[in-house]
Design an enzyme around this catalytic site. Structure first.
Site, PDB file in Angstrom:
ATOM      1  N   ASP A  36       0.843  -1.203   0.000  1.00 30.44           N
ATOM      2  CA  ASP A  36       0.000   0.000   0.000  1.00 30.44           C
ATOM      3  C   ASP A  36       0.875   1.248   0.000  1.00 30.44           C
ATOM      4  O   ASP A  36       0.621   2.208  -0.736  1.00 30.44           O
ATOM      5  CB  ASP A  36      -0.903   0.038   1.242  1.00 30.44           C
ATOM      6  CG  ASP A  36      -1.913  -1.101   1.265  1.00 30.44           C
ATOM      7  OD1 ASP A  36      -1.483  -2.264   1.345  1.00 30.44           O
ATOM      8  OD2 ASP A  36      -3.127  -0.819   1.213  1.00 30.44           O
ATOM      9  N   TYR A  83      -7.040  -4.393  14.901  1.00 28.32           N
ATOM     10  CA  TYR A  83      -6.812  -5.240  13.718  1.00 28.32           C
ATOM     11  C   TYR A  83      -6.365  -6.621  14.161  1.00 28.32           C
ATOM     12  O   TYR A  83      -5.549  -6.764  15.075  1.00 28.32           O
ATOM     13  CB  TYR A  83      -5.726  -4.622  12.811  1.00 28.32           C
ATOM     14  CG  TYR A  83      -5.486  -5.450  11.567  1.00 28.32           C
ATOM     15  CD1 TYR A  83      -6.366  -5.377  10.492  1.00 28.32           C
ATOM     16  CD2 TYR A  83      -4.413  -6.340  11.491  1.00 28.32           C
ATOM     17  CE1 TYR A  83      -6.171  -6.177   9.362  1.00 28.32           C
ATOM     18  CE2 TYR A  83      -4.215  -7.138  10.370  1.00 28.32           C
ATOM     19  CZ  TYR A  83      -5.091  -7.046   9.304  1.00 28.32           C
ATOM     20  OH  TYR A  83      -4.914  -7.838   8.196  1.00 28.32           O
ATOM     21  N   GLN A 108       4.926  -8.673   1.123  1.00 25.01           N
ATOM     22  CA  GLN A 108       3.937  -8.378   0.066  1.00 25.01           C
ATOM     23  C   GLN A 108       4.657  -8.102  -1.257  1.00 25.01           C
ATOM     24  O   GLN A 108       5.891  -8.025  -1.282  1.00 25.01           O
ATOM     25  CB  GLN A 108       3.072  -7.181   0.485  1.00 25.01           C
ATOM     26  CG  GLN A 108       1.869  -7.584   1.334  1.00 25.01           C
ATOM     27  CD  GLN A 108       0.906  -6.434   1.574  1.00 25.01           C
ATOM     28  OE1 GLN A 108       1.326  -5.286   1.684  1.00 25.01           O
ATOM     29  NE2 GLN A 108      -0.382  -6.733   1.675  1.00 25.01           N
ATOM     30  N   ASP A 168      -5.390 -11.613  -1.515  1.00 25.54           N
ATOM     31  CA  ASP A 168      -5.505 -12.642  -0.488  1.00 25.54           C
ATOM     32  C   ASP A 168      -6.497 -13.762  -0.782  1.00 25.54           C
ATOM     33  O   ASP A 168      -6.240 -14.917  -0.516  1.00 25.54           O
ATOM     34  CB  ASP A 168      -5.926 -11.983   0.832  1.00 25.54           C
ATOM     35  CG  ASP A 168      -5.107 -10.742   1.149  1.00 25.54           C
ATOM     36  OD1 ASP A 168      -4.260 -10.360   0.337  1.00 25.54           O
ATOM     37  OD2 ASP A 168      -5.327 -10.180   2.224  1.00 25.54           O
ATOM     38  N   ARG A 201     -16.151 -10.037   2.179  1.00 32.29           N
ATOM     39  CA  ARG A 201     -14.887 -10.437   2.808  1.00 32.29           C
ATOM     40  C   ARG A 201     -14.717 -11.961   2.692  1.00 32.29           C
ATOM     41  O   ARG A 201     -15.653 -12.678   2.354  1.00 32.29           O
ATOM     42  CB  ARG A 201     -14.879 -10.024   4.293  1.00 32.29           C
ATOM     43  CG  ARG A 201     -14.859  -8.529   4.542  1.00 32.29           C
ATOM     44  CD  ARG A 201     -13.526  -7.878   4.238  1.00 32.29           C
ATOM     45  NE  ARG A 201     -12.424  -8.422   5.009  1.00 32.29           N
ATOM     46  CZ  ARG A 201     -11.165  -8.025   4.890  1.00 32.29           C
ATOM     47  NH1 ARG A 201     -10.834  -7.083   4.035  1.00 32.29           N
ATOM     48  NH2 ARG A 201     -10.208  -8.580   5.609  1.00 32.29           N
ATOM     49  N   TYR A 349     -14.242  -9.814  -2.067  1.00 35.44           N
ATOM     50  CA  TYR A 349     -12.816  -9.564  -1.970  1.00 35.44           C
ATOM     51  C   TYR A 349     -11.937 -10.461  -2.879  1.00 35.44           C
ATOM     52  O   TYR A 349     -11.842 -11.665  -2.649  1.00 35.44           O
ATOM     53  CB  TYR A 349     -12.578  -9.881  -0.494  1.00 35.44           C
ATOM     54  CG  TYR A 349     -11.333  -9.511   0.180  1.00 35.44           C
ATOM     55  CD1 TYR A 349     -10.990  -8.200   0.392  1.00 35.44           C
ATOM     56  CD2 TYR A 349     -10.527 -10.518   0.684  1.00 35.44           C
ATOM     57  CE1 TYR A 349      -9.858  -7.901   1.100  1.00 35.44           C
ATOM     58  CE2 TYR A 349      -9.404 -10.228   1.394  1.00 35.44           C
ATOM     59  CZ  TYR A 349      -9.057  -8.911   1.592  1.00 35.44           C
ATOM     60  OH  TYR A 349      -7.944  -8.639   2.303  1.00 35.44           O
ATOM     61  N   TRP A 350     -11.387  -9.867  -3.898  1.00 41.34           N
ATOM     62  CA  TRP A 350     -10.427 -10.498  -4.818  1.00 41.34           C
ATOM     63  C   TRP A 350     -10.995 -11.668  -5.622  1.00 41.34           C
ATOM     64  O   TRP A 350     -10.236 -12.418  -6.230  1.00 41.34           O
ATOM     65  CB  TRP A 350      -9.161 -10.977  -4.078  1.00 41.34           C
ATOM     66  CG  TRP A 350      -8.350  -9.864  -3.473  1.00 41.34           C
ATOM     67  CD1 TRP A 350      -8.104  -9.653  -2.133  1.00 41.34           C
ATOM     68  CD2 TRP A 350      -7.673  -8.798  -4.144  1.00 41.34           C
ATOM     69  NE1 TRP A 350      -7.338  -8.531  -1.947  1.00 41.34           N
ATOM     70  CE2 TRP A 350      -7.047  -7.992  -3.161  1.00 41.34           C
ATOM     71  CE3 TRP A 350      -7.531  -8.443  -5.493  1.00 41.34           C
ATOM     72  CZ2 TRP A 350      -6.305  -6.855  -3.479  1.00 41.34           C
ATOM     73  CZ3 TRP A 350      -6.777  -7.313  -5.802  1.00 41.34           C
ATOM     74  CH2 TRP A 350      -6.178  -6.544  -4.805  1.00 41.34           C
ATOM     75  N   GLU A 393     -12.399   0.786  -1.619  1.00 39.76           N
ATOM     76  CA  GLU A 393     -11.338  -0.235  -1.688  1.00 39.76           C
ATOM     77  C   GLU A 393     -11.469  -1.056  -2.976  1.00 39.76           C
ATOM     78  O   GLU A 393     -10.486  -1.343  -3.643  1.00 39.76           O
ATOM     79  CB  GLU A 393     -11.445  -1.131  -0.449  1.00 39.76           C
ATOM     80  CG  GLU A 393     -10.301  -2.092  -0.254  1.00 39.76           C
ATOM     81  CD  GLU A 393     -10.474  -2.925   1.010  1.00 39.76           C
ATOM     82  OE1 GLU A 393     -11.546  -2.833   1.672  1.00 39.76           O
ATOM     83  OE2 GLU A 393      -9.547  -3.685   1.349  1.00 39.76           O
TER      84      GLU A 393
HETATM   85  C1  9WN Z   1      -4.139  -8.539   5.010  1.00 40.05           C
HETATM   86  C2  9WN Z   1      -4.224  -3.327   3.223  1.00 40.05           C
HETATM   87  C3  9WN Z   1      -4.278  -4.770   2.754  1.00 40.05           C
HETATM   88  C4  9WN Z   1      -3.775  -4.934   1.312  1.00 40.05           C
HETATM   89  C5  9WN Z   1      -4.059  -6.314   0.766  1.00 40.05           C
HETATM   90  C6  9WN Z   1      -5.542  -6.614   0.948  1.00 40.05           C
HETATM   91  C7  9WN Z   1      -5.911  -6.501   2.424  1.00 40.05           C
HETATM   92  C8  9WN Z   1      -5.219  -7.542   4.597  1.00 40.05           C
HETATM   93  C9  9WN Z   1      -6.544  -7.965   5.187  1.00 40.05           C
HETATM   94  O1  9WN Z   1      -5.633  -5.199   2.888  1.00 40.05           O
HETATM   95  O2  9WN Z   1      -5.217  -7.490   3.151  1.00 40.05           O
HETATM   96  O3  9WN Z   1      -2.889  -8.079   4.591  1.00 40.05           O
HETATM   97  O4  9WN Z   1      -6.675  -7.910   6.407  1.00 40.05           O
HETATM   98  O5  9WN Z   1      -7.452  -8.342   4.453  1.00 40.05           O
HETATM   99  O6  9WN Z   1      -5.864  -7.867   0.443  1.00 40.05           O
HETATM  100  O7  9WN Z   1      -3.693  -6.383  -0.591  1.00 40.05           O
HETATM  101  O8  9WN Z   1      -2.409  -4.679   1.260  1.00 40.05           O
HETATM  102  O9  9WN Z   1      -4.869  -2.501   2.299  1.00 40.05           O
END
Ligand code: 9WN
Length: 423
Positions: A36, A83, A108, A168, A201, A349-350, A393
Protein backbone atom coordinates in the site's frame (compact mmCIF):
# COMPACT_ATOMS: atom_id res chain seq x y z
CA UNK A 1 -14.51 18.16 -12.86
CA UNK A 2 -11.03 16.67 -12.64
CA UNK A 3 -10.04 19.45 -10.23
CA UNK A 4 -12.70 18.25 -7.82
CA UNK A 5 -11.54 14.63 -8.09
CA UNK A 6 -7.93 15.69 -7.70
CA UNK A 7 -8.74 17.73 -4.57
CA UNK A 8 -10.76 14.88 -3.10
CA UNK A 9 -7.93 12.40 -3.70
CA UNK A 10 -5.43 14.71 -2.01
CA UNK A 11 -7.83 15.10 0.94
CA UNK A 12 -7.98 11.31 1.43
CA UNK A 13 -4.19 11.06 1.40
CA UNK A 14 -3.87 13.93 3.87
CA UNK A 15 -6.53 12.49 6.17
CA UNK A 16 -4.81 9.08 6.23
CA UNK A 17 -1.31 10.50 6.78
CA UNK A 18 -0.07 9.76 10.31
CA UNK A 19 2.97 12.02 10.34
CA UNK A 20 5.38 9.40 8.99
CA UNK A 21 3.28 7.23 6.64
CA UNK A 22 -0.24 6.69 5.34
CA UNK A 23 -2.65 4.09 6.72
CA UNK A 24 -4.61 2.23 4.00
CA UNK A 25 -7.90 2.98 5.80
CA UNK A 26 -8.45 4.61 9.18
CA UNK A 27 -11.06 2.06 10.23
CA UNK A 28 -10.18 -1.27 8.60
CA UNK A 29 -6.37 -1.10 8.35
CA UNK A 30 -5.01 1.29 11.01
CA UNK A 31 -1.28 0.47 10.53
CA UNK A 32 1.29 0.67 7.73
CA UNK A 33 1.02 -1.91 4.94
CA UNK A 34 3.95 -2.65 2.68
CA UNK A 35 2.67 -2.56 -0.89
CA UNK A 36 0.00 0.00 0.00
CA UNK A 37 2.77 2.42 0.94
CA UNK A 38 4.45 1.87 -2.42
CA UNK A 39 1.24 2.79 -4.30
CA UNK A 40 0.67 5.70 -1.93
CA UNK A 41 4.15 7.03 -2.74
CA UNK A 42 3.36 6.85 -6.47
CA UNK A 43 0.40 9.23 -5.89
CA UNK A 44 1.81 11.29 -3.08
CA UNK A 45 4.88 12.23 -5.16
CA UNK A 46 2.66 14.65 -7.08
CA UNK A 47 1.59 16.42 -3.88
CA UNK A 48 4.81 16.33 -1.87
CA UNK A 49 7.91 14.54 -3.14
CA UNK A 50 9.32 14.71 0.38
CA UNK A 51 6.31 13.03 1.91
CA UNK A 52 6.39 10.29 -0.73
CA UNK A 53 10.03 9.67 0.13
CA UNK A 54 9.18 9.55 3.83
CA UNK A 55 6.42 7.01 3.14
CA UNK A 56 8.99 4.58 1.73
CA UNK A 57 11.68 5.47 4.25
CA UNK A 58 9.40 4.79 7.19
CA UNK A 59 8.47 1.38 5.77
CA UNK A 60 12.11 0.46 5.22
CA UNK A 61 12.84 1.66 8.76
CA UNK A 62 11.04 -1.52 9.85
CA UNK A 63 13.04 -3.81 7.53
CA UNK A 64 14.31 -6.97 9.22
CA UNK A 65 18.04 -7.73 9.46
CA UNK A 66 17.50 -10.59 6.98
CA UNK A 67 16.25 -8.07 4.39
CA UNK A 68 12.55 -8.87 4.54
CA UNK A 69 10.16 -5.93 4.40
CA UNK A 70 7.23 -6.89 6.62
CA UNK A 71 3.75 -6.71 5.21
CA UNK A 72 2.43 -4.79 8.24
CA UNK A 73 4.30 -2.35 10.50
CA UNK A 74 2.18 -1.86 13.61
CA UNK A 75 1.51 1.55 15.06
CA UNK A 76 2.37 1.21 18.76
CA UNK A 77 -0.15 3.95 19.56
CA UNK A 78 -3.08 2.20 17.83
CA UNK A 79 -5.55 0.16 19.87
CA UNK A 80 -4.35 -3.51 19.94
CA UNK A 81 -7.87 -4.79 19.25
CA UNK A 82 -8.18 -2.60 16.12
CA UNK A 83 -6.81 -5.24 13.72
CA UNK A 84 -6.44 -8.99 13.74
CA UNK A 85 -3.88 -10.56 13.54
CA UNK A 86 -2.04 -7.95 15.60
CA UNK A 87 1.40 -7.85 17.27
CA UNK A 88 0.45 -10.53 19.84
CA UNK A 89 -0.16 -12.97 17.03
CA UNK A 90 3.03 -12.30 15.05
CA UNK A 91 5.37 -12.01 18.08
CA UNK A 92 7.99 -10.44 15.82
CA UNK A 93 9.92 -8.61 18.51
CA UNK A 94 11.07 -11.94 19.97
CA UNK A 95 12.79 -12.77 16.67
CA UNK A 96 16.53 -12.00 16.43
CA UNK A 97 16.23 -10.41 12.97
CA UNK A 98 13.26 -8.16 13.66
CA UNK A 99 13.35 -4.39 14.24
CA UNK A 100 12.29 -2.84 17.57
CA UNK A 101 8.83 -1.95 16.27
CA UNK A 102 6.28 -4.79 16.06
CA UNK A 103 5.61 -6.08 12.55
CA UNK A 104 4.15 -9.10 10.79
CA UNK A 105 6.60 -11.69 9.43
CA UNK A 106 5.09 -12.09 5.96
CA UNK A 107 5.91 -9.93 2.93
CA UNK A 108 3.94 -8.38 0.07
CA UNK A 109 4.57 -7.81 -3.66
CA UNK A 110 7.83 -5.91 -4.29
CA UNK A 111 6.52 -2.68 -5.86
CA UNK A 112 8.93 -0.62 -3.78
CA UNK A 113 11.91 -0.09 -6.07
CA UNK A 114 9.55 0.89 -8.88
CA UNK A 115 7.80 3.32 -6.51
CA UNK A 116 11.14 4.70 -5.30
CA UNK A 117 12.29 5.33 -8.87
CA UNK A 118 9.01 7.06 -9.81
CA UNK A 119 9.20 9.09 -6.60
CA UNK A 120 12.75 10.16 -7.43
CA UNK A 121 11.72 11.19 -10.92
CA UNK A 122 8.97 13.46 -9.57
CA UNK A 123 11.60 15.85 -8.19
CA UNK A 124 15.18 14.68 -8.79
CA UNK A 125 16.80 17.84 -7.43
CA UNK A 126 14.95 17.63 -4.13
CA UNK A 127 15.58 13.87 -3.86
CA UNK A 128 19.30 14.40 -4.48
CA UNK A 129 19.43 17.09 -1.80
CA UNK A 130 17.92 14.68 0.72
CA UNK A 131 20.13 11.79 -0.38
CA UNK A 132 16.94 9.79 -0.91
CA UNK A 133 18.25 7.13 -3.29
CA UNK A 134 21.74 6.65 -1.80
CA UNK A 135 20.08 5.95 1.55
CA UNK A 136 17.29 3.73 0.24
CA UNK A 137 19.23 1.77 -2.38
CA UNK A 138 21.09 -0.60 0.03
CA UNK A 139 17.79 -1.39 1.73
CA UNK A 140 15.99 -2.04 -1.54
CA UNK A 141 18.88 -4.24 -2.68
CA UNK A 142 18.77 -6.20 0.63
CA UNK A 143 15.00 -6.67 0.18
CA UNK A 144 15.48 -8.14 -3.28
CA UNK A 145 18.36 -10.31 -2.00
CA UNK A 146 16.01 -11.69 0.67
CA UNK A 147 13.51 -12.62 -2.04
CA UNK A 148 16.16 -14.18 -4.27
CA UNK A 149 17.91 -16.18 -1.57
CA UNK A 150 15.14 -17.10 0.86
CA UNK A 151 12.21 -17.34 -1.55
CA UNK A 152 13.99 -18.12 -4.80
CA UNK A 153 12.68 -20.95 -6.99
CA UNK A 154 14.87 -21.02 -10.08
CA UNK A 155 14.84 -17.39 -11.18
CA UNK A 156 11.45 -16.58 -9.66
CA UNK A 157 10.30 -15.87 -6.09
CA UNK A 158 7.72 -17.85 -4.10
CA UNK A 159 5.03 -16.73 -1.69
CA UNK A 160 4.23 -18.81 1.40
CA UNK A 161 0.85 -17.27 2.27
CA UNK A 162 -2.07 -15.83 0.25
CA UNK A 163 -1.58 -12.49 2.06
CA UNK A 164 1.84 -12.28 0.42
CA UNK A 165 0.23 -12.07 -3.01
CA UNK A 166 -1.70 -8.94 -2.04
CA UNK A 167 -4.73 -10.70 -3.63
CA UNK A 168 -5.50 -12.64 -0.49
CA UNK A 169 -8.75 -14.34 -1.39
CA UNK A 170 -8.00 -15.04 -5.05
CA UNK A 171 -9.50 -18.27 -6.43
CA UNK A 172 -5.98 -19.09 -7.64
CA UNK A 173 -5.20 -20.13 -4.05
CA UNK A 174 -8.26 -22.35 -3.54
CA UNK A 175 -6.65 -25.65 -4.53
CA UNK A 176 -3.56 -25.13 -2.40
CA UNK A 177 -5.65 -23.86 0.53
CA UNK A 178 -7.83 -26.98 0.45
CA UNK A 179 -4.86 -28.89 1.85
CA UNK A 180 -4.65 -26.55 4.88
CA UNK A 181 -6.56 -27.46 8.03
CA UNK A 182 -8.39 -24.26 9.13
CA UNK A 183 -7.81 -22.96 12.66
CA UNK A 184 -11.26 -23.25 14.27
CA UNK A 185 -13.08 -19.90 14.41
CA UNK A 186 -13.30 -20.02 18.21
CA UNK A 187 -9.46 -19.80 18.20
CA UNK A 188 -9.41 -16.13 17.05
CA UNK A 189 -11.60 -13.06 16.67
CA UNK A 190 -12.02 -11.43 13.28
CA UNK A 191 -12.10 -7.61 13.32
CA UNK A 192 -12.65 -7.04 9.61
CA UNK A 193 -16.34 -7.92 9.86
CA UNK A 194 -16.89 -5.01 12.24
CA UNK A 195 -16.21 -2.69 9.31
CA UNK A 196 -17.22 -4.50 6.10
CA UNK A 197 -20.16 -6.78 5.23
CA UNK A 198 -19.38 -10.51 5.42
CA UNK A 199 -20.42 -11.01 1.76
CA UNK A 200 -17.56 -8.70 0.70
CA UNK A 201 -14.89 -10.44 2.81
CA UNK A 202 -13.33 -13.95 2.96
CA UNK A 203 -15.36 -16.75 4.53
CA UNK A 204 -14.57 -17.96 8.06
CA UNK A 205 -13.12 -21.20 6.66
CA UNK A 206 -10.69 -19.30 4.43
CA UNK A 207 -9.81 -17.00 7.31
CA UNK A 208 -9.11 -20.06 9.48
CA UNK A 209 -6.71 -21.30 6.81
CA UNK A 210 -4.90 -17.95 6.64
CA UNK A 211 -4.50 -18.03 10.42
CA UNK A 212 -3.20 -21.61 10.35
CA UNK A 213 -0.60 -20.87 7.66
CA UNK A 214 0.57 -17.65 9.31
CA UNK A 215 0.79 -19.34 12.74
CA UNK A 216 2.81 -22.24 11.32
CA UNK A 217 5.20 -19.85 9.60
CA UNK A 218 5.61 -17.87 12.84
CA UNK A 219 6.22 -21.08 14.79
CA UNK A 220 8.95 -22.07 12.33
CA UNK A 221 10.75 -18.86 13.36
CA UNK A 222 9.89 -17.34 9.96
CA UNK A 223 12.49 -19.76 8.65
CA UNK A 224 11.61 -19.98 4.93
CA UNK A 225 12.16 -23.72 4.61
CA UNK A 226 10.21 -23.97 1.38
CA UNK A 227 10.37 -27.76 1.26
CA UNK A 228 8.45 -27.94 4.57
CA UNK A 229 6.01 -25.09 3.95
CA UNK A 230 2.45 -26.09 3.06
CA UNK A 231 1.75 -23.25 0.66
CA UNK A 232 4.48 -22.44 -1.87
CA UNK A 233 3.25 -20.70 -5.00
CA UNK A 234 4.73 -18.64 -7.83
CA UNK A 235 2.41 -15.73 -8.47
CA UNK A 236 2.59 -13.85 -11.80
CA UNK A 237 2.06 -10.42 -10.23
CA UNK A 238 4.67 -10.87 -7.49
CA UNK A 239 7.16 -12.02 -10.10
CA UNK A 240 6.26 -9.33 -12.61
CA UNK A 241 6.81 -6.71 -9.92
CA UNK A 242 10.03 -8.39 -8.89
CA UNK A 243 11.32 -8.16 -12.49
CA UNK A 244 10.07 -4.59 -13.00
CA UNK A 245 11.52 -3.51 -9.66
CA UNK A 246 14.89 -5.09 -10.49
CA UNK A 247 14.92 -2.93 -13.63
CA UNK A 248 14.08 0.08 -11.46
CA UNK A 249 16.94 -0.92 -9.14
CA UNK A 250 19.25 -0.87 -12.14
CA UNK A 251 18.11 2.68 -12.94
CA UNK A 252 18.56 3.67 -9.30
CA UNK A 253 22.05 2.10 -9.19
CA UNK A 254 23.07 3.98 -12.34
CA UNK A 255 21.75 7.27 -10.91
CA UNK A 256 23.84 6.96 -7.74
CA UNK A 257 27.01 5.62 -9.39
CA UNK A 258 26.60 1.94 -8.48
CA UNK A 259 26.80 -0.91 -10.99
CA UNK A 260 23.40 -1.44 -12.66
CA UNK A 261 24.42 -4.60 -14.52
CA UNK A 262 23.67 -7.22 -11.81
CA UNK A 263 20.14 -5.82 -11.51
CA UNK A 264 19.58 -5.87 -15.26
CA UNK A 265 20.71 -9.50 -15.35
CA UNK A 266 18.33 -10.52 -12.53
CA UNK A 267 15.49 -8.64 -14.25
CA UNK A 268 16.16 -10.39 -17.55
CA UNK A 269 16.36 -13.83 -15.95
CA UNK A 270 13.16 -13.25 -13.94
CA UNK A 271 11.33 -12.02 -17.02
CA UNK A 272 12.45 -15.05 -19.07
CA UNK A 273 11.50 -17.45 -16.26
CA UNK A 274 8.11 -15.79 -15.86
CA UNK A 275 7.34 -16.50 -19.50
CA UNK A 276 8.84 -20.01 -19.49
CA UNK A 277 7.18 -21.13 -16.25
CA UNK A 278 3.93 -19.15 -15.91
CA UNK A 279 2.74 -18.32 -19.44
CA UNK A 280 0.32 -20.72 -21.14
CA UNK A 281 -2.58 -20.24 -23.58
CA UNK A 282 -2.11 -16.49 -23.91
CA UNK A 283 -2.08 -15.85 -20.18
CA UNK A 284 0.14 -15.89 -17.06
CA UNK A 285 -0.98 -18.25 -14.30
CA UNK A 286 0.04 -19.10 -10.74
CA UNK A 287 2.24 -22.19 -10.30
CA UNK A 288 2.05 -24.56 -7.33
CA UNK A 289 5.64 -25.53 -6.50
CA UNK A 290 4.78 -28.68 -4.50
CA UNK A 291 2.20 -29.94 -6.99
CA UNK A 292 4.39 -28.89 -9.91
CA UNK A 293 1.50 -27.51 -11.89
CA UNK A 294 -0.11 -24.32 -13.13
CA UNK A 295 -3.48 -23.26 -11.81
CA UNK A 296 -5.29 -22.65 -15.09
CA UNK A 297 -7.71 -20.10 -13.67
CA UNK A 298 -7.31 -16.51 -14.79
CA UNK A 299 -6.93 -13.62 -12.37
CA UNK A 300 -5.93 -10.03 -13.04
CA UNK A 301 -2.47 -10.94 -11.65
CA UNK A 302 -1.95 -12.73 -14.97
CA UNK A 303 -2.26 -9.46 -16.90
CA UNK A 304 0.15 -7.49 -14.72
CA UNK A 305 3.35 -8.90 -16.33
CA UNK A 306 2.67 -6.09 -18.81
CA UNK A 307 4.65 -3.95 -16.34
CA UNK A 308 7.78 -5.81 -17.45
CA UNK A 309 9.52 -3.92 -20.26
CA UNK A 310 10.20 -5.87 -23.48
CA UNK A 311 8.02 -8.78 -22.39
CA UNK A 312 7.81 -10.96 -25.52
CA UNK A 313 4.28 -12.18 -24.69
CA UNK A 314 2.84 -8.68 -24.17
CA UNK A 315 0.67 -8.79 -27.34
CA UNK A 316 -0.95 -12.05 -26.14
CA UNK A 317 -1.67 -10.51 -22.73
CA UNK A 318 -3.28 -7.45 -24.34
CA UNK A 319 -5.45 -9.78 -26.42
CA UNK A 320 -6.48 -11.69 -23.28
CA UNK A 321 -7.27 -8.43 -21.48
CA UNK A 322 -9.60 -7.39 -24.31
CA UNK A 323 -11.34 -10.78 -24.56
CA UNK A 324 -14.35 -12.21 -22.70
CA UNK A 325 -12.50 -13.03 -19.50
CA UNK A 326 -11.66 -9.42 -18.60
CA UNK A 327 -13.43 -7.21 -21.21
CA UNK A 328 -10.91 -4.41 -20.77
CA UNK A 329 -12.56 -1.02 -21.19
CA UNK A 330 -16.06 -2.57 -21.10
CA UNK A 331 -16.42 -2.90 -17.30
CA UNK A 332 -16.22 -0.26 -14.56
CA UNK A 333 -12.76 -1.58 -13.65
CA UNK A 334 -10.97 -4.73 -14.86
CA UNK A 335 -12.27 -7.56 -12.64
CA UNK A 336 -9.86 -9.25 -10.26
CA UNK A 337 -10.96 -12.66 -11.55
CA UNK A 338 -12.14 -14.12 -14.87
CA UNK A 339 -15.73 -12.95 -15.58
CA UNK A 340 -16.50 -16.40 -17.01
CA UNK A 341 -14.69 -18.37 -14.30
CA UNK A 342 -16.48 -20.82 -11.96
CA UNK A 343 -15.52 -18.92 -8.79
CA UNK A 344 -16.48 -15.45 -10.08
CA UNK A 345 -18.22 -13.38 -7.38
CA UNK A 346 -18.64 -9.66 -8.17
CA UNK A 347 -18.84 -8.63 -4.51
CA UNK A 348 -16.33 -10.73 -2.65
CA UNK A 349 -12.82 -9.56 -1.97
CA UNK A 350 -10.43 -10.50 -4.82
CA UNK A 351 -12.87 -12.98 -6.38
CA UNK A 352 -14.32 -10.64 -8.98
CA UNK A 353 -14.50 -6.97 -7.93
CA UNK A 354 -12.29 -4.41 -9.65
CA UNK A 355 -9.41 -2.92 -7.69
CA UNK A 356 -7.71 0.38 -8.46
CA UNK A 357 -4.12 -0.68 -7.77
CA UNK A 358 -4.18 -3.68 -10.10
CA UNK A 359 -5.91 -1.48 -12.69
CA UNK A 360 -3.06 1.01 -12.35
CA UNK A 361 -0.56 -1.80 -12.98
CA UNK A 362 -2.41 -2.85 -16.15
CA UNK A 363 -2.58 0.80 -17.27
CA UNK A 364 1.12 1.30 -16.56
CA UNK A 365 1.89 -1.90 -18.46
CA UNK A 366 -0.18 -0.88 -21.48
CA UNK A 367 1.61 2.47 -21.53
CA UNK A 368 5.00 0.73 -21.34
CA UNK A 369 4.18 -1.42 -24.32
CA UNK A 370 2.94 1.47 -26.46
CA UNK A 371 -0.74 0.44 -26.24
CA UNK A 372 -1.70 4.08 -25.79
CA UNK A 373 -5.32 3.92 -26.99
CA UNK A 374 -6.17 1.06 -24.65
CA UNK A 375 -4.30 2.81 -21.84
CA UNK A 376 -6.22 6.06 -22.42
CA UNK A 377 -9.58 4.28 -22.42
CA UNK A 378 -8.69 2.42 -19.23
CA UNK A 379 -7.60 5.67 -17.61
CA UNK A 380 -10.88 7.40 -18.52
CA UNK A 381 -12.96 4.46 -17.24
CA UNK A 382 -10.99 4.38 -13.98
CA UNK A 383 -11.46 8.10 -13.37
CA UNK A 384 -15.19 7.79 -14.12
CA UNK A 385 -15.43 4.88 -11.68
CA UNK A 386 -13.72 6.90 -8.93
CA UNK A 387 -15.93 9.93 -9.61
CA UNK A 388 -19.04 7.77 -9.25
CA UNK A 389 -18.09 5.50 -6.35
CA UNK A 390 -15.57 7.64 -4.44
CA UNK A 391 -12.28 6.22 -3.21
CA UNK A 392 -13.55 2.79 -2.30
CA UNK A 393 -11.34 -0.24 -1.69
CA UNK A 394 -12.93 -2.18 -4.58
CA UNK A 395 -15.94 -1.99 -6.90
CA UNK A 396 -18.57 -4.24 -8.41
CA UNK A 397 -16.99 -4.69 -11.84
CA UNK A 398 -20.24 -4.21 -13.82
CA UNK A 399 -22.19 -1.60 -11.89
CA UNK A 400 -19.19 0.23 -10.44
CA UNK A 401 -20.82 0.29 -7.00
CA UNK A 402 -18.34 0.68 -4.16
CA UNK A 403 -17.35 -2.22 -1.95
CA UNK A 404 -15.11 -2.65 1.10
CA UNK A 405 -13.52 0.29 2.89
CA UNK A 406 -14.17 3.97 2.08
CA UNK A 407 -11.52 6.71 1.73
CA UNK A 408 -8.99 4.09 0.72
CA UNK A 409 -5.46 5.39 0.35
CA UNK A 410 -4.10 3.54 -2.68
CA UNK A 411 -7.33 4.25 -4.57
CA UNK A 412 -6.81 7.98 -4.00
CA UNK A 413 -3.10 7.66 -4.81
CA UNK A 414 -3.41 5.88 -8.15
CA UNK A 415 -6.31 8.11 -9.20
CA UNK A 416 -4.10 11.09 -8.46
CA UNK A 417 -1.30 9.56 -10.51
CA UNK A 418 -3.66 8.98 -13.44
CA UNK A 419 -4.88 12.59 -13.19
CA UNK A 420 -1.43 14.14 -12.91
CA UNK A 421 0.40 11.96 -15.44
CA UNK A 422 -0.37 13.59 -18.77
CA UNK A 423 -1.88 11.06 -21.19
C1 9WN B 1 -4.14 -8.54 5.01
C2 9WN B 1 -4.22 -3.33 3.22
C3 9WN B 1 -4.28 -4.77 2.75
C4 9WN B 1 -3.77 -4.93 1.31
C5 9WN B 1 -4.06 -6.31 0.77
C6 9WN B 1 -5.54 -6.61 0.95
C7 9WN B 1 -5.91 -6.50 2.42
C8 9WN B 1 -5.22 -7.54 4.60
C9 9WN B 1 -6.54 -7.96 5.19
O1 9WN B 1 -5.63 -5.20 2.89
O2 9WN B 1 -5.22 -7.49 3.15
O3 9WN B 1 -2.89 -8.08 4.59
O4 9WN B 1 -6.68 -7.91 6.41
O5 9WN B 1 -7.45 -8.34 4.45
O6 9WN B 1 -5.86 -7.87 0.44
O7 9WN B 1 -3.69 -6.38 -0.59
O8 9WN B 1 -2.41 -4.68 1.26
O9 9WN B 1 -4.87 -2.50 2.30
Amino acid sequence: MNTTLDRAAVDVLLANWTGAYTVPSRALYPHQWSWDSAFVAIGLRHVSARRAQRELESLFGAQWADGRVPHIVFDPAAAPEGYFPGPDFWRSTGHPASPAVATSGLVQPPVHALAAWLTFRADPAQARRRGFLPRLYPRLAAWHRYLATRRGVDDLVAIVHPWESGMDNSPAWDDALCRVEPTPTHGFRRRDLLHVQAAERPTDTDYGRYVRLAGDYRDSGYADRLADAQFVLLDPMVNALYAASESALADIAAEIGEDPRPHREVAERASAALVARLFADGFCHAYDVHERRLDRQRTVAGLTPLVVADLPVAPALVKSALGDHFRLGRTALPPSYDLTGPAFDPDRYWRGPGWFNTTWLVWHGLTQHGELDHAARLRDATLTAARQAGFREYLHPFTGEGRGATDFSWTAAVVLDLLRTAP
